[in-house]
Every structure is written in C-alpha cells, then in structure tokens.
Design a protein around this motif. Structure first.
Motif: not given
Length: 428
Positions: A340, A375-376, A407
C-alpha cells in the motif's frame, strides 16, 4: 496552438492540505494535521510512519538539469505529468521553462487545468464521448487553452470530429498522428497506413494535422546497443512518414511537430537533432516524466544516467522510511510499510540507511534486502551481526516513481538534514 512556454501557475502553499477530513493524509501525525512549518526534523515525531519523502535538493537539480538539456538542444519540453500528478512539481517544471505538460487521460488533463497549465498534450487517443465533451467544454470556455491529442485511424479521427461538431466548439482541434513499432501500443505501423489516416484528417473540418508522435519506451528498457539502435530506427520511421505526408500537403502547419522522447529522450533528441540540422520546418517536443524524481531501480538502470560517459546526471529524490516492527529471526526484520506504500511493479524497495529510534546516527544499510511485501509489512533480510531493533528507522530508495507517487497524497519535502522545507501533494 502556441508553442511558446506557458506562464507558470502561482504556487498555492498548503492549498491541497485543506481537506474536510483532517486525517486525509496517512503520514499526518496523530492529530491529523499536515506539517505546515519549516525546519521540523522529519524523524522527530511530527509524522506517522511510514513516510514517503522528497528531497528538495535532488528535485531542484533534476528539474534544472532537464530544463538546461532542452534549451541546449532547442527542443520543447512537455513533462509527462502522470508521473506525480502534483501541482507543486508541475509548477516547478513550468517555472524552469517547460512548454506545458503531457497527460495520459482526460482526467489528468482536467487536473492539469486546475493547476493552471495552459498547454496540455494528451499523449493518447481521444475516443471516449464524455471525455470529448469535457474537452469541448473546456476549449469553448477557455479559447486561450492549448490542447492537442493523438489519432491513429480514420475511424478514431471521424469519431472525434463528429463529437466535436455536435458539441459546437467552433474550434479546429490540432492532432498528432501516432506511430508505433511492430508489436507496440496504439499507432500506425507503416508509412502507407499513416498517410491514409492523414488524408482522412485533412478532409475533416474539425481537425487539423500538426505533426506526428510516438512512444519509444515500448522498444526496450535497457541501454543495450540493439535497443538504442531500434529507437533511432523508430525516429527515422516518424521522419520518413512526415516527409511522405508533407509531399501530399496534408499538414496544416509549416513547422511540423514531432513528439517522442519519454524513456529515451536523449537518443531521440540527439538522433533527430543531428538529422534536422538547421532545418526550420521541424520542431521536436519531448515528454520525459520520471526524471523529476528519478529512482534507485528502473530509471537508474535504463536512463541516460546509466551510461558512464554521460554528462547528464539525475539524483534519486524519493525515499520511503519505515520503522522496524519486529526482529523475529536473527536474519529477518519486519518493517511497517508494504504494497500500500511502496512501488513493487518493477523492483522492491532498496534499503539505503538505518537510523536510531529518534532518527539520529544514520549508517548504511549494508547487506540488507527487502525480499517481499505484504499489504502493510515488508520482509527485510538482515545480516545476523547488524544491530536492528524495533522502533529503529530503515530508509529505502524506490523503483518506478509513477507507482510510488500514486500511493501518497502528501509527501513532506526535506533538505539534506531532513528538516522540512515544504510539501508535495498529488492529485490521482
């Protein structure tokens, strides 16, 4: 359409930071406000981790370097604004002498108009009816605006002409005939095909053919000799096509615009400038975008800067910083950024620097490698002997700025001491 440099829009300091939702920016501190003051140490708690930042010195160097290159070669510069879609960066590029900006979609054209950009090249076909109507409305309301787009078929040209006529703009729209190499993207593949399209355009009352365009980046992504030779051959295809169209008197202008020069702007510029010499019936317009920030990966390998003999130099301006969440294994650390936050379509982030919990004691991230992203979360391979504990900072270079900027909506701008000196906002 004027081919003189557009007046740069006024910088609207902090205008993009005024949002209804005070927590709009993900790197904003706990109270949800952006850093408005200069001189704040980036790692001192003013921002939440992770942070994507931009270095002012590198940014200003890159913009000045490209502006000087364009002036030296007598070419127009229309930076591809899709790289960052940033009011602040487009403003800086125009103030340095850019003719205007390039866009890939009409949504981007709309944003560029809101930035105050007078000259816009839509480096794409225009066939969506809603998009054509928006362009027509914009040109009707602002006849001083400069706008061009591509055509590569009789059907596409006729659709564009029909919709513009229905919109009643009363404007004759300048278009560039797009060419492409075999197995490339949109664009005519041969001189004969292009001449046939040019004949159609010349017969349409709402369009006028002012030049040719193409994108050489689809040919390759390295600096191998066969790649640069193929780029030069593609340039020759455009010029040979321009000559054939010119022989039939199908151009609506005396000075024909040739637009290339994204990934290989230097090869395009130097090849065509050598071919044109002192001719006054050609004007070259280049459209590089990634130069504004450069990177530690894709562009570092493929740009002219990768050639040791080149005097053209760019500096990576983007850095992604995150904190260590965990050291679950002796040779593994987990960082607090992921897909992300980081571009990963070309390469994973490239670790550069480690800092202590308070941002002090910078040292090289020797032997560290980002091996995967969730994702993180980022998986960082760490030498067993490297001191790295939860809360410490790891700073990374990135690869492919286009998918880095999109992003983030807010990037603090810092000096070489990592003190804030402003901000960059994006409009995706």
């Amino acid at each position: 359409m004027s081919l003189t440099s557009a007046t740069a829009p006024t910088v609207e300091a902090s205008a993009r930071a005024q949002r209804t939702n005070p927590f709009h920016f993900k790197s904003a501190p706990g109270r949800g406000l952006v850093v408005a003051d200069d001189g704040i140490f980036l790692f001192g708690g003013a921002l939440l981790s992770p942070i994507m930042l931009i270095n002012r010195g590198a940014l200003d160097h890159n913009i000045a370097e490209m502006a000087a290159y364009s002036r030296r070669h007598g070419v127009l510069l229309a930076p591809h604004a899709k790289t960052a879609m940033s009011r602040e960066l487009v403003t800086r590029q125009l103030q340095a002498g850019a003719w205007g900006a390039s866009a890939a979609t009409v949504a981007q054209v709309r944003s560029l108009r809101s930035f105050g950009v007078a000259n816009v090249l839509l480096a794409n076909q225009l066939v969506d009816t809603a998009a054509i109507e928006w362009v027509a409305d914009d040109l009707r309301a602002h006849p001083e605006h400069g706008f061009m787009c591509y055509v590569d078929s009789a059907a596409g040209a006729e659709l564009l002409d029909e919709r513009l006529t229905l919109a009643g703009t009363g404007v004759v729209l300048p278009v560039l005939l797009e060419m492409a190499p075999a197995k490339g993207r949109a664009g005519c593949r041969s001189v004969a095909e292009a001449v046939a399209v040019a004949r159609t355009v010349a017969a349409l009352p709402g369009l006028c053919l002012v030049g040719l365009a193409g994108y050489e980046g689809v040919i390759g992504c390295d600096r191998a000799s066969d790649t640069t030779t193929a780029v030069a051959s593609f340039c020759d295809l455009l010029e040979n096509t321009a000559q054939a169209i010119g022989l039939e008197g199908l151009f609506a202008v005396e000075r024909v615009l040739i637009s290339l020069g994204g990934a290989f702007f230097d090869v395009v510029t130097e090849h065509l400038c050598a071919r044109y010499g002192t001719r006054q019936d050609r004007q070259l317009l280049i459209r590089p975008g990634g130069y504004v920030s450069h990177d530690h990966g894709m562009y570092a390998r493929s740009s002219v800067c990768a050639e040791p003999s080149s005097t053209f130099r760019l500096r990576p301006a983007l850095e992604l910083w995150g904190r260590v969440l965990s050291r679950p294994e002796p040779e593994l650390a987990i960082l607090d950024f992921g897909r992300r936050d980081a571009p990963y379509d070309q390469d994973l982030p490239v670790p550069q620097t480690i800092r202590d919990l308070d941002g002090t004691a910078p040292r090289p991230a020797t032997g560290c490698t980002v091996t995967a992203l969730n994702d993180q979360h980022a998986y960082l391979s760490v030498p067993r002997e490297t001191e790295l504990v939860p809360g410490q900072w790891v700073g990374c270079g990135i690869s492919h700025p286009c998918t880095a900027f999109d992003k983030w909506r807010y990037l603090p701008m810092v000096d070489d001491d990592y003190l804030t000196v402003g901000a960059v906002t994006t409009d995706f």
